[in-house]
Design an enzyme around this catalytic site. Structure first.
Site, PDB file in Angstrom:
ATOM      1  N   GLU A 175       0.804  -1.229   0.000  1.00 38.40           N
ATOM      2  CA  GLU A 175       0.000   0.000   0.000  1.00 38.40           C
ATOM      3  C   GLU A 175       0.838   1.281   0.000  1.00 38.40           C
ATOM      4  OE1 GLU A 175       0.354  -2.321   2.368  1.00 38.40           O
ATOM      5  OE2 GLU A 175       0.378  -1.466   4.384  1.00 38.40           O
ATOM      6  N   HIS A 216      -8.087  -4.136  -1.081  1.00 32.94           N
ATOM      7  CA  HIS A 216      -7.341  -4.239   0.180  1.00 32.94           C
ATOM      8  C   HIS A 216      -6.313  -3.101   0.291  1.00 32.94           C
ATOM      9  CE1 HIS A 216      -5.334  -6.453   3.507  1.00 32.94           C
ATOM     10  NE2 HIS A 216      -4.254  -5.881   3.009  1.00 32.94           N
ATOM     11  N   GLU A 217      -5.543  -2.911  -0.763  1.00 33.36           N
ATOM     12  CA  GLU A 217      -4.498  -1.866  -0.694  1.00 33.36           C
ATOM     13  C   GLU A 217      -5.139  -0.478  -0.607  1.00 33.36           C
ATOM     14  OE1 GLU A 217      -1.931  -3.227   0.121  1.00 33.36           O
ATOM     15  OE2 GLU A 217      -2.285  -5.218  -0.748  1.00 33.36           O
ATOM     16  N   HIS A 245      -6.000   0.337   2.907  1.00 36.94           N
ATOM     17  CA  HIS A 245      -4.862   0.800   3.714  1.00 36.94           C
ATOM     18  C   HIS A 245      -4.691   2.324   3.670  1.00 36.94           C
ATOM     19  CE1 HIS A 245      -2.836  -2.658   5.394  1.00 36.94           C
ATOM     20  NE2 HIS A 245      -2.760  -3.291   4.243  1.00 36.94           N
ATOM     21  N   GLU A 259      -3.635  -4.508   9.526  1.00 34.93           N
ATOM     22  CA  GLU A 259      -4.143  -5.513   8.584  1.00 34.93           C
ATOM     23  C   GLU A 259      -5.565  -5.992   8.891  1.00 34.93           C
ATOM     24  OE1 GLU A 259      -2.872  -5.921   5.797  1.00 34.93           O
ATOM     25  OE2 GLU A 259      -0.830  -5.179   6.078  1.00 34.93           O
ATOM     26  N   ASP A 281       9.254  -9.915  10.089  1.00 38.76           N
ATOM     27  CA  ASP A 281       9.077 -10.813   8.933  1.00 38.76           C
ATOM     28  C   ASP A 281       8.885 -12.263   9.378  1.00 38.76           C
ATOM     29  OD1 ASP A 281       9.305  -8.794   7.060  1.00 38.76           O
ATOM     30  OD2 ASP A 281      11.414  -9.192   6.592  1.00 38.76           O
ATOM     31  N   TYR A 311      -4.319 -10.602  10.083  1.00 39.23           N
ATOM     32  CA  TYR A 311      -5.340 -10.324   9.069  1.00 39.23           C
ATOM     33  C   TYR A 311      -6.693 -10.883   9.506  1.00 39.23           C
ATOM     34  CZ  TYR A 311      -1.610  -9.252   5.700  1.00 39.23           C
ATOM     35  OH  TYR A 311      -0.552  -8.689   5.043  1.00 39.23           O
TER      36      TYR A 311
HETATM   37  N1  BES Z   1       0.995  -4.484   3.717  1.00 35.36           N
HETATM   38  C1  BES Z   1       0.756  -5.780   3.188  1.00 35.36           C
HETATM   39  C2  BES Z   1       1.989  -6.451   2.665  1.00 35.36           C
HETATM   40  C3  BES Z   1       3.087  -6.600   3.682  1.00 35.36           C
HETATM   41  C4  BES Z   1       2.820  -7.011   4.968  1.00 35.36           C
HETATM   42  C5  BES Z   1       4.385  -6.349   3.327  1.00 35.36           C
HETATM   43  C6  BES Z   1       3.851  -7.141   5.888  1.00 35.36           C
HETATM   44  C7  BES Z   1       5.409  -6.472   4.243  1.00 35.36           C
HETATM   45  C8  BES Z   1       5.148  -6.869   5.534  1.00 35.36           C
HETATM   46  C9  BES Z   1      -0.314  -5.746   2.090  1.00 35.36           C
HETATM   47  O1  BES Z   1      -1.303  -4.812   2.305  1.00 35.36           O
HETATM   48  C10 BES Z   1      -0.995  -7.075   2.080  1.00 35.36           C
HETATM   49  O2  BES Z   1      -1.527  -7.443   3.077  1.00 35.36           O
HETATM   50  N2  BES Z   1      -0.982  -7.758   0.949  1.00 35.36           N
HETATM   51  C11 BES Z   1      -1.623  -9.040   0.788  1.00 35.36           C
HETATM   52  C12 BES Z   1      -2.922  -8.919   0.039  1.00 35.36           C
HETATM   53  C13 BES Z   1      -4.165  -9.076   0.794  1.00 35.36           C
HETATM   54  C14 BES Z   1      -5.414  -9.102  -0.035  1.00 35.36           C
HETATM   55  C15 BES Z   1      -4.264  -9.832   2.048  1.00 35.36           C
HETATM   56  C16 BES Z   1      -0.698  -9.907  -0.025  1.00 35.36           C
HETATM   57  O3  BES Z   1       0.427  -9.466  -0.306  1.00 35.36           O
HETATM   58  O4  BES Z   1      -1.056 -11.013  -0.389  1.00 35.36           O
HETATM   59 ZN    ZN Z   2      -2.524  -5.344   3.937  1.00 35.80          ZN
END
Ligand code: BES
Ligand code: ZN
Length: 667
Positions: free
Chosen positions: A307, A331-332, A335, A354, A412, A420
């Protein structure tokens, strides 16, 4: 450490009298004793001083795989104590010089870098700075090829094959590998940037761009792009991409950027963007960021979407050709409120980013496609949560909504579906009890007006700032005093395992039912031998007729749930599924990944090669990790094949993905 030697050996290193630099490794202790908030993932001395703005002047060097130049940080000393140093987070940066208010300043890099948090940079302020005063620190520096937040692609790793490409990914704690910063979500700052890159490449950032690329002059083969982000953002939302990029308008405030080869596909796939934005504004309030553009990245992008403000980054695995993955864009977009406008104060409360975002994402889908779609995706989410809890173990600390990161735990490593889907479930529950009905009520997900108003107020009251679970709880208690008493806050927020309330009872399974029933038929046929020829009675190719991609995906998710790890489907059943439903031909990356997982689980060695192909085609961790895990679990040959495939493909993965998969495989 590259920079450590430099800083200490710098002949100009002088200590301003009376301001002996602290031992940086003790910096955090000093911060903790002095002030809140504490950020367990940063060694900076935020909030003794707060960086509020950054001016970048950077040049991108593809040959050296380095971005270098100056970052000028504006900082304000907090209200309580004077500051004699500014301590910043760095990792794998070369620091060339520092100055404070135009005067060269002494600096020191931590001699014993923290394996997760990196190398603290302590800059001595010439003379102590009084509470409330503002100063400016200029750091001349460059990134190194090791910088974990950047991926440098060779031309052959791009769609066009002719130009190199650079992109960043800083969430959660990789911004420090791009610039010296207070890499804490609470340390919000505005920024301006000048980025010089070789023509004809285009530079983009998470900000509103200045002039269009075509109108910029080329000098010595280089062009300078300008950007401005006027809304304060946490450092993890800084972003940069440089490549052979082209744009197509997809709405009044949106365009999709990508290499020319994929821009038309992006234009089609993300056509609903403006509708999503308007639906989100109805749920969460005004959109403050001006533009909402999308950047469709090369396949090694390690996430589905990121996002980055004004410019969401997305993976090309969303290009299903039928908009069936567009909810990732919803989703993005969500955010833009949860995360970007109102930010989790530390990574321990990541669910506030999330969980809220999934909640708004599904509210957007509800507004556009109805309650049945909300309930359908909530049911899928709950199943994914259950899969995660089963896999990690119901007493695993990472299944708690609030994990403990103290002591330098890498965010990480903690990443999973828990923030989520447990976060989403918690909000659904809170919405439900706020209506005064603690019983299972199929209407609950329809949305209760009072909770909707509460959600909007949450964003309005906390905009440009941060939230903690305690703060959120207090505002819920103020808004819904009776409901709040019914909530078992402690269990929801801190206990591991599945949620204490079965929110699944609130959802109507109208859209999930057909998928679940079909999965059950196959499951029973396999375990009980019902039906003929390794397939349920009457099974035919027409079973999936009328199913959306999401329902086919749900069918596979249900099969995976029935047959989780230890009870694989039998091979003849796998063959029958393929014969009838041609699942291997799906262009939907979610379906393709789950189908490979099922095949590998069943010991189908013919799935090895297509799995290797999928593992080489895209570096999205959501697919890499379960596929490597499934290979590994499928016996000795599978494990050897996983290791071989990883060795062959790891060079194309993003550094973060490479690290996570290596850890999963134990290499
Ligand atoms: N912000 C996250 C991606 C992220 C989380 C990057 C933690 C680094 C550390 C992004 O918004 C996300 O959640 N993406 C999901 C998509 C979603 C529909 C659940 C993905 O990447 O699959
Ligand atoms: Zn997210």
């Amino acid at each position: 450490m590259l920079g450590a030697v430099q800083g200490v050996a710098n002949p100009k290193f002088v200590r301003a009298s009376g301001s002996t630099p602290k031992r940086v490794s003790r910096g955090r202790t000093a911060v903790r004793a002095m002030a809140t908030p504490n950020d367990p993932s940063s060694q900076s001395n935020y909030p003794v001083s707060k960086v509020t703005h950054c001016d970048f002047d950077l040049t991108v060097d593809f040959e050296k795989k380095s971005v270098g130049g100056t970052a000028v940080l504006t900082a304000t000393v907090g209200p309580d104590v004077a500051a004699d140093t500014l301590v910043l987070d760095t990792r794998d940066l070369v620091i060339e010089s520092c100055s404070v208010d135009g005067v060269e300043a002494a600096f020191e890099l931590q001699s014993d870098p923290h394996p997760v948090m990196g190398t603290a940079l302590t800059i001595t302020l010439p003379g102590s700075r009084a509470p409330g005063s503002t100063f400016s620190v200029a750091v001349a520096y460059r990134t190194t090829p090791e910088s974990s937040g950047l991926q440098w692609l060779r031309p052959e790793q791009t769609a066009g094959g002719k130009h190199p490409y650079l992109f960043s990914q800083f969430q959660a704690i990789h911004a420090r590998s791009f610039f010296p910063c207070q890499d804490a979500p609470a340390a919000k700052m505005t920024y301006k940037a000048r980025v010089t890159a070789p023509a004809p490449l285009v530079a983009l950032m998470s900000a509103v761009p200045g002039e269009s690329p075509e109108s910029l002059p080329v000098a010595d083969g280089m062009r300078t792009f300008t950007f401005e982000q006027k809304v304060p953002i946490p450092p993890y939302l800084l972003a940069l991409a440089v490549g052979n990029l082209e744009a197509r308008d997809i709405g009044p405030r949106s365009r999709v950027w990508s290499e020319p080869e994929t821009v038309a596909a992006g234009e089609y796939e993300f056509a609903e963007t403006e509708e999503f934005l308007q639906a989100a504004e109805n749920v969460a309030g005004p959109y403050v960021w001006g533009r909402y553009d999308l950047l469709l990245l090369p396949p090694s992008f390690p996430y589905g979407g990121m996002e980055n403000p004004c410019l969401t980054f997305v993976t090309p695995t969303l290009l299903a050709g039928d908009r069936s993955q567009a909810h990732v864009v919803a989703h993005e977009i969500a955010h833009s409120w949860s995360g970007n406008l109102v930010t989790n104060e530390t990574w321990e409360s990541f669910w506030l980013n999330e969980g809220f975002t999934v909640f708004i994402e599904r509210k957007i889908m509800h507004a556009m496609y109805g309650k049945a779609v909300f309930d359908f995706s909530a049911i899928g989410g709950l199943m994914e949560l259950k899969e995660t809890v089963d896999r990690l173990g119901a007493d695993h600390p990472h299944t708690a909504l609030t994990p403990v990161l103290e002591g330098g735990v890498d965010p990480d490593d903690v990443f999973s579906k828990v923030p989520y889907e447990k976060g989403f479930a918690f909000l659904v529950y809170l919405e439900h009890v706020s209506s005064g009905r603690a019983d299972a009520d199929a209407d609950a997900a329809n949305g209760h007006p009072a909770f909707g108003e509460f959600l909007k107020a949450h964003f309005e009251n906390n905009k440009f700032g941060c939230v903690t679970a305690a703060g959120f709880r207090a505002s819920y208690e103020a808004a819904f005093p009776d409901a709040a008493k019914k909530v078992d806050w402690e269990t929801w927020l801190h206990k591991p395992g599945m949620p204490p309330v079965d929110v699944g009872a609130y959802y109507d399974d109208a859209l999930a039912r057909a998928s679940a029933e079909l999965a059950k038929k196959w499951h029973l046929c396999d375990v009980l031998g019902m039906g003929a020829q390794d397939r349920p009675e009457g099974a035919s190719a027409s079973d999936l007729e009328g199913f959306t991609a999401a329902q086919i995906d749900h069918f596979l998710l249900s099969l995976l749930e029935y047959r989780g790890g230890s009870h694989p489907l039998s091979l003849p059943v796998i063959r029958a599924l393929e014969e009838l439903y041609s699942l291997s031909n799906s262009k939907n990356s979610e379906i393709a990944c789950k189908w490979l997982q099922l095949r590998l689980g069943a010991g189908d060695t013919e799935a090895f090669e297509p799995t290797a192909k999928a593992l080489a085609a895209a570096g999205r961790m959501k697919f890499l990790r379960p596929l490597y895990r499934s290979l590994r679990r499928s016996g000795k040959d599978g494990e050897a094949f996983a290791l071989k495939t990883f060795e062959e493909t790891r060079a194309m993965y993003h550094p973060i993905a490479e690290k996570m998969v290596a850890a999963d495989l134990g290499v």
